[in-house]
Design a protein around this motif. Sequence first.
Motif, PDB file in Angstrom:
ATOM      1  N   VAL A  77      49.847  43.397  58.451  1.00 27.89           N
ATOM      2  CA  VAL A  77      49.951  42.368  57.770  1.00 27.89           C
ATOM      3  C   VAL A  77      48.421  41.538  57.594  1.00 27.89           C
ATOM      4  O   VAL A  77      47.423  41.733  58.412  1.00 27.89           O
ATOM      5  CB  VAL A  77      50.825  41.152  58.455  1.00 27.89           C
ATOM      6  N   VAL A  78      48.155  41.122  56.342  1.00 32.73           N
ATOM      7  CA  VAL A  78      46.815  40.294  56.023  1.00 32.73           C
ATOM      8  C   VAL A  78      47.368  39.101  55.605  1.00 32.73           C
ATOM      9  O   VAL A  78      48.091  38.677  54.949  1.00 32.73           O
ATOM     10  CB  VAL A  78      46.196  40.927  54.814  1.00 32.73           C
ATOM     11  N   VAL A  79      46.520  38.109  56.426  1.00 28.11           N
ATOM     12  CA  VAL A  79      46.707  36.542  55.744  1.00 28.11           C
ATOM     13  C   VAL A  79      45.408  36.448  55.422  1.00 28.11           C
ATOM     14  O   VAL A  79      43.953  36.676  55.861  1.00 28.11           O
ATOM     15  CB  VAL A  79      46.807  35.797  56.968  1.00 28.11           C
ATOM     16  N   ALA A  80      45.239  35.675  54.070  1.00 30.64           N
ATOM     17  CA  ALA A  80      43.936  35.524  53.236  1.00 30.64           C
ATOM     18  C   ALA A  80      43.308  34.449  53.860  1.00 30.64           C
ATOM     19  O   ALA A  80      43.671  33.350  54.081  1.00 30.64           O
ATOM     20  CB  ALA A  80      44.288  35.314  51.959  1.00 30.64           C
ATOM     21  N   ASP A  81      41.985  34.623  53.967  1.00 28.80           N
ATOM     22  CA  ASP A  81      40.867  33.502  54.297  1.00 28.80           C
ATOM     23  C   ASP A  81      40.395  33.105  52.876  1.00 28.80           C
ATOM     24  O   ASP A  81      39.733  32.032  52.792  1.00 28.80           O
ATOM     25  CB  ASP A  81      39.897  33.822  55.271  1.00 28.80           C
ATOM     26  N   ALA A  82      40.428  33.899  51.896  1.00 30.63           N
ATOM     27  CA  ALA A  82      40.150  33.573  50.405  1.00 30.63           C
ATOM     28  C   ALA A  82      40.806  34.452  49.663  1.00 30.63           C
ATOM     29  O   ALA A  82      41.142  35.553  49.947  1.00 30.63           O
ATOM     30  CB  ALA A  82      38.613  33.997  50.461  1.00 30.63           C
ATOM     31  N   ILE A  83      41.354  33.897  48.417  1.00 26.25           N
ATOM     32  CA  ILE A  83      42.238  34.627  47.435  1.00 26.25           C
ATOM     33  C   ILE A  83      41.177  34.822  46.080  1.00 26.25           C
ATOM     34  O   ILE A  83      40.975  33.631  45.580  1.00 26.25           O
ATOM     35  CB  ILE A  83      43.378  33.626  47.058  1.00 26.25           C
ATOM     36  N   ILE A  84      40.964  35.727  45.868  1.00 21.64           N
ATOM     37  CA  ILE A  84      39.780  36.105  45.079  1.00 21.64           C
ATOM     38  C   ILE A  84      40.293  36.845  44.025  1.00 21.64           C
ATOM     39  O   ILE A  84      41.126  37.960  43.883  1.00 21.64           O
ATOM     40  CB  ILE A  84      38.805  37.014  45.620  1.00 21.64           C
ATOM     41  N   ALA A  85      40.097  36.448  42.643  1.00 18.68           N
ATOM     42  CA  ALA A  85      40.361  36.869  41.137  1.00 18.68           C
ATOM     43  C   ALA A  85      39.386  38.172  40.997  1.00 18.68           C
ATOM     44  O   ALA A  85      38.261  37.884  40.763  1.00 18.68           O
ATOM     45  CB  ALA A  85      40.464  36.097  40.226  1.00 18.68           C
ATOM     46  N   ALA A  86      39.623  39.420  41.457  1.00 20.50           N
ATOM     47  CA  ALA A  86      38.588  40.522  41.669  1.00 20.50           C
ATOM     48  C   ALA A  86      38.370  41.102  40.192  1.00 20.50           C
ATOM     49  O   ALA A  86      37.239  41.701  40.139  1.00 20.50           O
ATOM     50  CB  ALA A  86      39.139  41.404  42.561  1.00 20.50           C
ATOM     51  N   ASP A  87      39.105  40.965  39.297  1.00 15.48           N
ATOM     52  CA  ASP A  87      38.699  41.614  37.902  1.00 15.48           C
ATOM     53  C   ASP A  87      38.635  40.478  36.889  1.00 15.48           C
ATOM     54  O   ASP A  87      38.989  40.786  35.540  1.00 15.48           O
ATOM     55  CB  ASP A  87      39.697  42.674  37.695  1.00 15.48           C
ATOM     56  N   GLU A 101      30.227  32.728  37.921  1.00 16.03           N
ATOM     57  CA  GLU A 101      29.028  33.192  37.479  1.00 16.03           C
ATOM     58  C   GLU A 101      28.714  33.088  36.022  1.00 16.03           C
ATOM     59  O   GLU A 101      27.694  33.011  35.602  1.00 16.03           O
ATOM     60  CB  GLU A 101      28.676  34.419  38.095  1.00 16.03           C
ATOM     61  N   LEU A 102      29.740  33.292  35.221  1.00 18.04           N
ATOM     62  CA  LEU A 102      29.500  33.252  33.687  1.00 18.04           C
ATOM     63  C   LEU A 102      29.496  31.750  33.203  1.00 18.04           C
ATOM     64  O   LEU A 102      29.326  31.425  32.097  1.00 18.04           O
ATOM     65  CB  LEU A 102      30.749  34.145  32.993  1.00 18.04           C
ATOM     66  N   GLY A 103      29.835  30.984  34.282  1.00 22.03           N
ATOM     67  CA  GLY A 103      30.125  29.460  33.789  1.00 22.03           C
ATOM     68  C   GLY A 103      31.299  29.014  33.641  1.00 22.03           C
ATOM     69  O   GLY A 103      31.428  27.865  32.966  1.00 22.03           O
ATOM     70  N   PHE A 104      32.524  29.813  33.716  1.00 22.88           N
ATOM     71  CA  PHE A 104      33.758  29.275  33.349  1.00 22.88           C
ATOM     72  C   PHE A 104      34.617  29.552  34.710  1.00 22.88           C
ATOM     73  O   PHE A 104      34.916  30.499  34.992  1.00 22.88           O
ATOM     74  CB  PHE A 104      34.114  30.405  32.243  1.00 22.88           C
ATOM     75  N   GLY A 105      35.151  28.226  34.972  1.00 19.82           N
ATOM     76  CA  GLY A 105      36.228  28.139  36.067  1.00 19.82           C
ATOM     77  C   GLY A 105      35.961  28.510  37.226  1.00 19.82           C
ATOM     78  O   GLY A 105      34.623  28.607  37.721  1.00 19.82           O
ATOM     79  N   ARG A 106      36.692  29.379  38.006  1.00 19.91           N
ATOM     80  CA  ARG A 106      36.389  29.822  39.399  1.00 19.91           C
ATOM     81  C   ARG A 106      37.000  31.035  39.511  1.00 19.91           C
ATOM     82  O   ARG A 106      38.017  31.576  38.824  1.00 19.91           O
ATOM     83  CB  ARG A 106      36.995  28.867  40.234  1.00 19.91           C
ATOM     84  N   SER A 107      36.429  31.869  40.750  1.00 22.97           N
ATOM     85  CA  SER A 107      37.192  33.105  40.805  1.00 22.97           C
ATOM     86  C   SER A 107      37.593  33.299  42.256  1.00 22.97           C
ATOM     87  O   SER A 107      38.186  34.313  42.987  1.00 22.97           O
ATOM     88  CB  SER A 107      36.080  34.212  40.755  1.00 22.97           C
ATOM     89  N   ALA A 157      46.458  42.894  45.579  1.00 27.09           N
ATOM     90  CA  ALA A 157      47.960  42.698  45.138  1.00 27.09           C
ATOM     91  C   ALA A 157      47.432  42.102  43.747  1.00 27.09           C
ATOM     92  O   ALA A 157      46.369  41.947  43.334  1.00 27.09           O
ATOM     93  CB  ALA A 157      48.746  41.717  45.989  1.00 27.09           C
ATOM     94  N   MET A 158      48.528  41.536  43.223  1.00 27.77           N
ATOM     95  CA  MET A 158      48.485  41.159  41.760  1.00 27.77           C
ATOM     96  C   MET A 158      48.828  39.764  41.661  1.00 27.77           C
ATOM     97  O   MET A 158      48.920  39.370  40.341  1.00 27.77           O
ATOM     98  CB  MET A 158      49.412  42.181  40.928  1.00 27.77           C
ATOM     99  N   GLU A 159      49.376  39.097  42.528  1.00 28.74           N
ATOM    100  CA  GLU A 159      49.853  37.689  42.220  1.00 28.74           C
ATOM    101  C   GLU A 159      49.031  36.589  42.705  1.00 28.74           C
ATOM    102  O   GLU A 159      49.250  35.226  42.355  1.00 28.74           O
ATOM    103  CB  GLU A 159      51.204  37.564  42.527  1.00 28.74           C
ATOM    104  N   GLY A 160      48.424  36.621  43.971  1.00 29.55           N
ATOM    105  CA  GLY A 160      47.841  35.590  44.878  1.00 29.55           C
ATOM    106  C   GLY A 160      47.028  34.512  44.021  1.00 29.55           C
ATOM    107  O   GLY A 160      47.160  33.312  44.122  1.00 29.55           O
ATOM    108  N   PHE A 161      46.192  34.935  43.279  1.00 33.78           N
ATOM    109  CA  PHE A 161      45.186  33.986  42.420  1.00 33.78           C
ATOM    110  C   PHE A 161      46.015  33.255  41.550  1.00 33.78           C
ATOM    111  O   PHE A 161      45.942  31.914  41.165  1.00 33.78           O
ATOM    112  CB  PHE A 161      44.015  34.734  41.657  1.00 33.78           C
ATOM    113  N   GLY A 162      47.079  33.773  40.827  1.00 41.20           N
ATOM    114  CA  GLY A 162      48.048  33.108  39.872  1.00 41.20           C
ATOM    115  C   GLY A 162      48.629  31.819  40.516  1.00 41.20           C
ATOM    116  O   GLY A 162      48.600  30.946  40.036  1.00 41.20           O
ATOM    117  N   VAL A 163      49.335  32.306  41.716  1.00 46.98           N
ATOM    118  CA  VAL A 163      50.004  31.350  42.681  1.00 46.98           C
ATOM    119  C   VAL A 163      48.996  30.266  42.720  1.00 46.98           C
ATOM    120  O   VAL A 163      49.155  29.066  42.797  1.00 46.98           O
ATOM    121  CB  VAL A 163      50.514  31.935  43.465  1.00 46.98           C
ATOM    122  N   ALA A 164      47.738  30.698  43.314  1.00 51.40           N
ATOM    123  CA  ALA A 164      46.832  29.654  43.843  1.00 51.40           C
ATOM    124  C   ALA A 164      46.350  28.676  42.663  1.00 51.40           C
ATOM    125  O   ALA A 164      45.962  27.382  42.960  1.00 51.40           O
ATOM    126  CB  ALA A 164      45.641  30.387  44.553  1.00 51.40           C
TER     127      ALA A 164
END
Length: 219
Positions: A77-87, A101-107, A157-164
């Motif tokens: 099991v993994v518990v996130a210390d950071a939820i990252i939009a990797a792509d 880094e492009l100046g739009f939002g957060r990752s 995974a595919m959902e964490g950043f959207g939920v966050a």
Amino acid sequence: MSSVRLLVVTAVAAEAEALAASGYDGYDILAAGVGPAAAAAGTATALARAPHDLPYGLVISAGIGGGFQPLAPVGSVVVADAIIAADLGAQTADGFVPVDELGFGRSAHLPPGKLSRAVAEATGAAYAPVLTVSTVTGTAERAAELAARHPRAAAEAMEGFGVAEAAAAHGIPVLEIRAISNPVGPRDRAAWQIGRALAALTQAFRDLAPVIDTWETER
């Protein structure tokens, strides 16, 4: 049962059923669909529909995922210390540039540190970044690229950043918990151990219940 109202968001019904099998009744479960867009839309809708006198106090993105080896073996099991939009960003001649880094939002989103560490300890989980991707990694080259950019990452995974993103829009803290069904790398669907991962997810939610209850009394 916790006095805080929890929303736990999964991608598919099998994950939701694994959470329900934990026997912990301190949360509402939503199977919002696969991918960050479906996760964000479903989570935002559920949060917006919550009664003003009974709002959610915590959102958890939960389910199975791929594990970066050897940090997160199958069945762990993994518990996130950071939820990252990797792509989420731009591919350039010099490599990938994340959207912030492009100046739009957060990752990246950071779960509350004390709570997420306590959940990791209670569940025996790795405590490390979880990457959100729109396309599941299926080659060694892609796995190596992600690991080079995020050397501490333990899962994708595919959902964490959207939920966050949805939780942040409502000012609600978020966690991400992943049980590992397969290594991140060359796609071998026949070797995935989904049943084992779902069982690990069930046990993790049994183990985290006292932590959530304690966290609520300390808020």
